[in-house]
Design a protein around this motif. Sequence first.
Motif, PDB file in Angstrom:
ATOM      1  N   LEU A  80     -86.880  -8.179-114.588  1.00 13.85           N
ATOM      2  CA  LEU A  80     -86.459  -6.775-114.572  1.00 13.85           C
ATOM      3  C   LEU A  80     -86.734  -6.102-115.913  1.00 13.85           C
ATOM      4  O   LEU A  80     -87.144  -4.938-115.976  1.00 13.85           O
ATOM      5  N   LEU A  81     -86.529  -6.867-116.995  1.00 13.70           N
ATOM      6  CA  LEU A  81     -86.714  -6.299-118.331  1.00 13.70           C
ATOM      7  C   LEU A  81     -88.183  -6.141-118.703  1.00 13.70           C
ATOM      8  O   LEU A  81     -88.500  -5.580-119.760  1.00 13.70           O
ATOM      9  N   GLU A  82     -89.088  -6.659-117.875  1.00  7.33           N
ATOM     10  CA  GLU A  82     -90.519  -6.484-118.147  1.00  7.33           C
ATOM     11  C   GLU A  82     -91.058  -5.161-117.603  1.00  7.33           C
ATOM     12  O   GLU A  82     -92.200  -4.802-117.867  1.00  7.33           O
ATOM     13  N   LEU A  85     -79.832  -2.034-119.991  1.00  4.69           N
ATOM     14  CA  LEU A  85     -79.915  -3.172-119.080  1.00  4.69           C
ATOM     15  C   LEU A  85     -79.837  -4.489-119.838  1.00  4.69           C
ATOM     16  O   LEU A  85     -79.166  -5.441-119.391  1.00  4.69           O
ATOM     17  N   ARG A  86     -80.495  -4.567-120.988  1.00  8.07           N
ATOM     18  CA  ARG A  86     -80.478  -5.811-121.762  1.00  8.07           C
ATOM     19  C   ARG A  86     -79.059  -6.167-122.196  1.00  8.07           C
ATOM     20  O   ARG A  86     -78.613  -7.308-122.053  1.00  8.07           O
ATOM     21  N   ASP A 143     -85.101   6.662-113.838  1.00  6.99           N
ATOM     22  CA  ASP A 143     -86.079   5.749-114.430  1.00  6.99           C
ATOM     23  C   ASP A 143     -86.069   4.409-113.695  1.00  6.99           C
ATOM     24  O   ASP A 143     -87.106   3.905-113.246  1.00  6.99           O
ATOM     25  N   VAL A 144     -84.880   3.814-113.532  1.00  3.24           N
ATOM     26  CA  VAL A 144     -84.765   2.508-112.888  1.00  3.24           C
ATOM     27  C   VAL A 144     -85.172   2.588-111.414  1.00  3.24           C
ATOM     28  O   VAL A 144     -85.926   1.742-110.909  1.00  3.24           O
ATOM     29  N   MET A 145     -84.672   3.625-110.702  1.00  2.00           N
ATOM     30  CA  MET A 145     -84.950   3.714-109.268  1.00  2.00           C
ATOM     31  C   MET A 145     -86.449   3.826-108.996  1.00  2.00           C
ATOM     32  O   MET A 145     -86.982   3.142-108.111  1.00  2.00           O
ATOM     33  N   CYS A 146     -87.146   4.665-109.750  1.00  2.00           N
ATOM     34  CA  CYS A 146     -88.584   4.851-109.516  1.00  2.00           C
ATOM     35  C   CYS A 146     -89.370   3.586-109.861  1.00  2.00           C
ATOM     36  O   CYS A 146     -90.268   3.171-109.108  1.00  2.00           O
ATOM     37  N   SER A 204     -90.288  -7.822-123.021  1.00  2.00           N
ATOM     38  CA  SER A 204     -89.878  -8.897-122.125  1.00  2.00           C
ATOM     39  C   SER A 204     -88.699  -9.638-122.705  1.00  2.00           C
ATOM     40  O   SER A 204     -88.351  -9.471-123.867  1.00  2.00           O
ATOM     41  N   ALA A 205     -88.101 -10.481-121.891  1.00  2.00           N
ATOM     42  CA  ALA A 205     -86.965 -11.289-122.330  1.00  2.00           C
ATOM     43  C   ALA A 205     -87.233 -12.730-121.936  1.00  2.00           C
ATOM     44  O   ALA A 205     -87.914 -13.000-120.946  1.00  2.00           O
TER      45      ALA A 205
END
Length: 734
Positions: free
Chosen positions: A104-106, A117-118, A150-153, A176-177
């Motif tokens: 998700l973080l990528e 989110l992080r 931002d997240v939804m799109c 990335s994480a």
Amino acid sequence: MTDVSAPNASTGVLAPWGSPPTPVIPRWYFQTRLAQASLPPLLRQFASPQAGFRDLLDLAGIWERRSEPLTKTEHRALAGFAHRLGQPPYNHAVIPAGVDGARLLELPLRVRTLNCLRRALHAGRLSTGDPVQVGHLMALTNFGFVSLLDVMCLVESANDCGFLTSPPAPAVGIISAPRTAPLPPLDPKDPVRKAASDGLAAVLAATREVNGSRTLTEALNGDLGELVSVMGLAESFAEIDIDDLTEERSLAQEMLAKLAEFWESLNEVERTVLVQRVLATQPSTFEQLSRQLSLSRERIRQIAKKLRVGLHEPETSTPGPAGWAAALAMKSRRQLGPIAPVGALDELIATAFSPFESAENGGGAEVVELARSLLRTKSGYSCAGGFCFDRTAVVVIDALKSASLSLADDVGLVEERALKEHLPDESWHQHWDTLVDQCQMTRINGCLALRDSQKARAKEALLCIGRPATKEEVAELSGLAPGRVSSQFSTISSVVRADKKRWGLAEWVEDEYEGIPAEIIQRINEDGGATRLERLLEELPRLFGVAEGSVLAYANSPRFRISEGHVSLADPSSIRLRDLEDVIHGRTVEGLPYWSFKVESRYFRGYSLAGLPAEIAKALGCEPDGRLRVPVGSPQGCDPVSVNWPLSSLTGANLGYLSVPLTKLGAQSGDRVLLALGASGAVSLRLVGEQPQAEEQARSVTAPVDAVSHATASDRSDRAADLLERMIQRRRRL
């Protein structure tokens, strides 16, 4: 509908929100009734001036006609448009279950979104094992509506191309994480905290000397921002994230924690008073609680006061439950705006604590319900007509009410553009219709008015026509009867007669038509006391549409004098009247002169009797151009009648207020009535032809009837001789 919200699955390319091929609006907006929402002007030019974008549905195909990312201005306009449409419901799933947090973080999210989110994943506040809903995301610290878009799109694009389910691949330039090792815990003694602490200490020391601040409140009210800039700390402070200095708990969590502590400190009686009195939407009375708890009303009052203090008093430097509630309410107001539907406020309050309803996360359902009650109290909204208004909106409504009264014209119409200028700024325009309703104004064919009245309707119709118009034209547009239009216009100061048939606004009409006599007097005054008859006969018909014969008739009325082709005002003292004996129709047995007239039905509807001889008016005490009330002796119990003698009238004097006397007399349309002039200045009305039963009444009342209707042939001959003699004598005097 073709689903164009998916990214280019063939290439698998994911671009930031606002860049192709990532959609600019989440799919939820297209799948609801909002799809037909009209776009604001700026967004209609998204692709090109020729694109012809009109509604939200058109944005689905934006990347078919455009290849460049949105500008900052367009991005802000897009976010504002989506915000006005409203966000998806709190239970709407944004991130599907089972998504790897590292994957998700990528996604190429905005920096703020990514940081939120992080931190949430690191603190365990966001679990991707279950579907992540809108409510979960909006509860994150610093996570706002723009981050939600931002997240939804990005998630929709990533899902459609299988990005979130495919194994991650190393990529240069993508945040990335680690997939295996968890993020290291934050160190309370992190150098960031020390740097922030040292910098703030320096700024506080400076404000003590520069501004004389002695307390933290005084320092915060000062110009700390300017001191940070002049001391060269602005850049270093900009690199410090507030989340690195604070606990990883949201306002809702902090409020629940404090409220849970407060709840645990109370006994059963105090809890009952808190729930039913202090935080209740419809609080119980002291009397009701007194009976329920077997305590005095004074004791209940003392407990309630203690509870309010406990809710609001902070513990040293930490806010109490009400303090955290006030901060959360401020966030809610900024999210909802100054005006919001009642349902939106209810939903926000209902879902604000949903992620923390378990005892482990906040304190249990009982504490959550208390938190919702406290948040509603602190929200500062007052609700009416299906909408909620914060204190700012209430002030704006009061200001608009006051402004509408000052801007209203003589019939209560309000110029909408001028009223809108009293709004604080243009952001309030979106609430305009709601504000108008709260000001209790109405619309008449689109025009604002303080109230819906016949005067307002008549004038509004005239304004819509935009030129002088006849009463029939105005009646057709306003819905009023033509007669009502004339009566309403005659009482509106801003509306005047343009001519005999048309009405207009005063500023539209150069020469107001005030009637033929007034227009003659105006020209007599203009010409120095006398005007040419020729001018009147040419000018008045041309300007006002009146007949030439009417002008000539009024010029020959007693008010004017015609001499050698010029018209001037007549001297009332020069008016010659006939002898009263030449006017009256006879005398009663008491010797009182009388004049008879035929009853018409309109007299019962308030119309005056026209054609009263001037000699009768004079005998009753009325002077030329005068008006007076004359008492009625018979029938008894009647108000005085009116006598009016206008010199410019073509019908002479008139007699008014006859309805009641005629009704009491029993007269009907077509009957003939005698008007007898009493010696004391009063008048009496008697029916011609009535047959009284008593002999005394016959002598006093029916004598004139016998003289007029039942006289013998000899009597009629004598009266004819007398009348002929009076006519001969009058001719000799002339």
